[in-house]
Design an enzyme around this catalytic site. Structure first.
Site, PDB file in Angstrom:
ATOM      1  N   SER A   1       1.013  -1.236  -0.031  1.00  0.00           N
ATOM      2  CA  SER A   1      -0.114  -0.068  -0.141  1.00  0.00           C
ATOM      3  C   SER A   1       0.896   1.304  -0.050  1.00  0.00           C
ATOM      4  O   SER A   1       1.676   1.593  -0.785  1.00  0.00           O
ATOM      5  CB  SER A   1      -1.227   0.072   1.109  1.00  0.00           C
ATOM      6  OG  SER A   1      -1.932   0.932   1.070  1.00  0.00           O
TER       7      SER A   1
ATOM      8  N   GLU B   1      -4.793  -5.274  -5.119  1.00  0.00           N
ATOM      9  CA  GLU B   1      -4.619  -5.804  -3.897  1.00  0.00           C
ATOM     10  C   GLU B   1      -4.535  -7.264  -3.845  1.00  0.00           C
ATOM     11  O   GLU B   1      -4.696  -8.035  -4.640  1.00  0.00           O
ATOM     12  CB  GLU B   1      -6.101  -5.566  -3.072  1.00  0.00           C
ATOM     13  CG  GLU B   1      -6.355  -4.072  -2.911  1.00  0.00           C
ATOM     14  CD  GLU B   1      -7.733  -3.614  -1.887  1.00  0.00           C
ATOM     15  OE1 GLU B   1      -8.212  -4.903  -1.798  1.00  0.00           O
ATOM     16  OE2 GLU B   1      -7.995  -2.550  -1.839  1.00  0.00           O
TER      17      GLU B   1
ATOM     18  N   HIS C   1      -3.811  -0.602  -4.683  1.00  0.00           N
ATOM     19  CA  HIS C   1      -5.337  -1.002  -4.549  1.00  0.00           C
ATOM     20  C   HIS C   1      -5.929  -0.356  -6.066  1.00  0.00           C
ATOM     21  O   HIS C   1      -6.920   0.195  -5.981  1.00  0.00           O
ATOM     22  CB  HIS C   1      -6.003  -0.078  -3.509  1.00  0.00           C
ATOM     23  CG  HIS C   1      -5.299  -0.183  -2.103  1.00  0.00           C
ATOM     24  ND1 HIS C   1      -5.636  -1.213  -1.257  1.00  0.00           N
ATOM     25  CD2 HIS C   1      -4.550   0.504  -1.354  1.00  0.00           C
ATOM     26  CE1 HIS C   1      -5.065  -0.900  -0.165  1.00  0.00           C
ATOM     27  NE2 HIS C   1      -4.203   0.142  -0.399  1.00  0.00           N
TER      28      HIS C   1
END
Length: 307
Positions: free
Chosen positions: A152, A221, A194
Site C-alpha cells: 500500500s 490488492e 489498490h
C-alpha cells in the site's frame, strides 16, 4: 527546498552529488498493492521470504507510514512468525528523530529483509527523507542484497516520483494528482496501489501525463510485483499488475487549464496476471512483445544509491 519543489526542479532522473552508481548484487523489490492475505495462504509474504532467504532471514518492519505502528507491528510479527521466522521485529522508527538513531541504521544494514507497512506515504517520507535510515535502506538493498517489500503506502513510496495524494478520478485530468519524492528504490516508474479495486487507472494516467519519461505500475490488492535485477519481473498473489508505458504517447497537457480532460495518444498498456514471469532477456516460453521487453528492462535497471 522541500521534496516537492526539488522534484519539480530536477525533472528527469539524473545522478547528483551524494549519489553513487549501484552494484549488481542488489536485493529484490516486492511491491504489494495492499490488503495482502496475512492469515491464510499468505502467498505474498511467503514469496517475500523466499526472496529474502527463507525463514532464517532477519526481517525488520518499517511501520512509520501508519498512525497505529504498534498494531501494525504486532500483526506482521505474528504473520511472519507463523511462517517460521524467528527473527522479526519492528524498527523503532515512528518520528523523524528516530530515523537519525545509529541503532536504527545498524539494524537495517544487518537485515536480510525490510518490509514497509501501509498507511500514508507522505507521512512515511516526512519521517525518512534525507535521514541515515533512508541511506541505510539504499545501502542494504543495493550493496547488501537486502530484499525490500512494501505494501500500500509502502509500495507507493518505493518509487522516486511518488503519488502523494489524489482522488480516484473517473477521467484523466490535469492537476488532480499530487506527487512528491519517494524512497527512490525504483527510479523508472510511478507506483499506484489498490489499483483495480479503487479504479485508479485515470489517476495513474493523470500522473504519467506530467512524467511521460516514467512507466506506470498499478498493483491490485493481494498482488505483488517482484523485481529481480538478474531475472526480470514476476507477479504473485491473486490479481493483476497494470503496466502503462507512455514513452511514445502524445498529450495535450501543456495547453490545458487545471482539471482539463487529458488527451493521451499512443499509450502502451499491458496487463500482467499473477503467476506469470517476464524475463529480462525475453527468453523462456513465448517471446515478449518488444515494447514489453523494453519496459521490463527499464524496471530492473538499478538506480543510484543515496548515501
Amino acid at each position: 527546498m522541500n521534496r516537492r519543489d526539488l522534484l519539480g526542479a530536477l525533472g528527469a532522473l539524473l545522478p547528483s552529488q551524494g549519489l553513487l552508481a549501484s552494484q549488481p548484487d542488489r536485493g529484490k523489490l516486492v511491491i504489494v498493492g495492499g490488503a495482502e492475505n496475512r492469515w491464510k495462504d499468505r502467498s505474498i509474504l511467503r514469496s517475500f521470504l523466499e526472496h529474502a532467504g527463507g525463514s532464517s532471514a532477519r526481517v525488520r518492519l518499517l511501520v512509520a507510514a501508519t498512525s497505529r505502528p504498534a498494531e501494525a507491528a504486532e500483526s506482521y510479527v505474528r504473520a511472519f512468525s507463523d511462517l517460521g521466522v524467528k527473527d522479526c521485529e519492528a524498527l523503532p522508527v515512528v518520528a523523524r528523530t528516530d530515523a537519525f538513531l545509529p541503532e536504527v541504521s545498524k539494524s537495517i544494514l544487518e537485515a536480510n529483509a525490510v518490509f514497509i507497512t501501509g498507511g500514508d506515504q507522505a507521512r512515511l517520507m516526512t519521517v525518512l527523507w534525507e535521514t541515515p535510515a533512508m541511506a541505510a535502506l539504499h545501502r542494504a538493498h543495493h550493496l547488501g542484497s537486502c530484499c525490500i517489500g512494501g505494501t500500500s503506502a509502502g509500495a507507493a513510496a518505493m518509487s522516486r516520483h511518488m503519488i502523494a495524494d489524489g482522488v480516484a478520478v473517473h477521467r484523466a485530468r490535469k492537476g488532480v494528482v499530487e506527487t512528491d519524492i519517494g524512497l527512490g528504490l525504483l527510479t523508472s516508474a510511478i507506483v499506484d496501489q489498490h489499483f483495480s479495486e479503487r479504479r485508479r487507472l485515470a489517476r495513474l494516467l493523470s500522473a504519467l501525463a506530467r512524467r511521460p519519461d516514467l512507466l506506470g505500475l498499478g498493483v491490485d490488492e493481494n498482488t505483488a510485483l517482484v523485481i529481480d535485477g538478474e531475472k526480470g519481473i514476476e507477479v504473485v498473489g491473486t490479481g493483476v499488475v497494470t503496466l502503462v508505458d507512455p514513452t511514445y504517447a502524445r498529450t495535450n497537457i501543456d495547453g490545458l487549464e487545471e482539471e482539463g480532460l487529458l488527451e493521451l495518444l499512443g499509450l502502451r498498456l499491458h496487463t500482467l496476471p499473477s503467476g506469470h514471469r517476464y524475463p529480462v532477456n525475453g527468453s523462456g516460453g513465448a517471446a515478449l512483445p518488444p515494447d514489453l521487453l523494453k519496459a521490463v528492462q527499464r524496471l530492473v535497471q538499478p538506480g543510484p544509491v543515496r548515501l
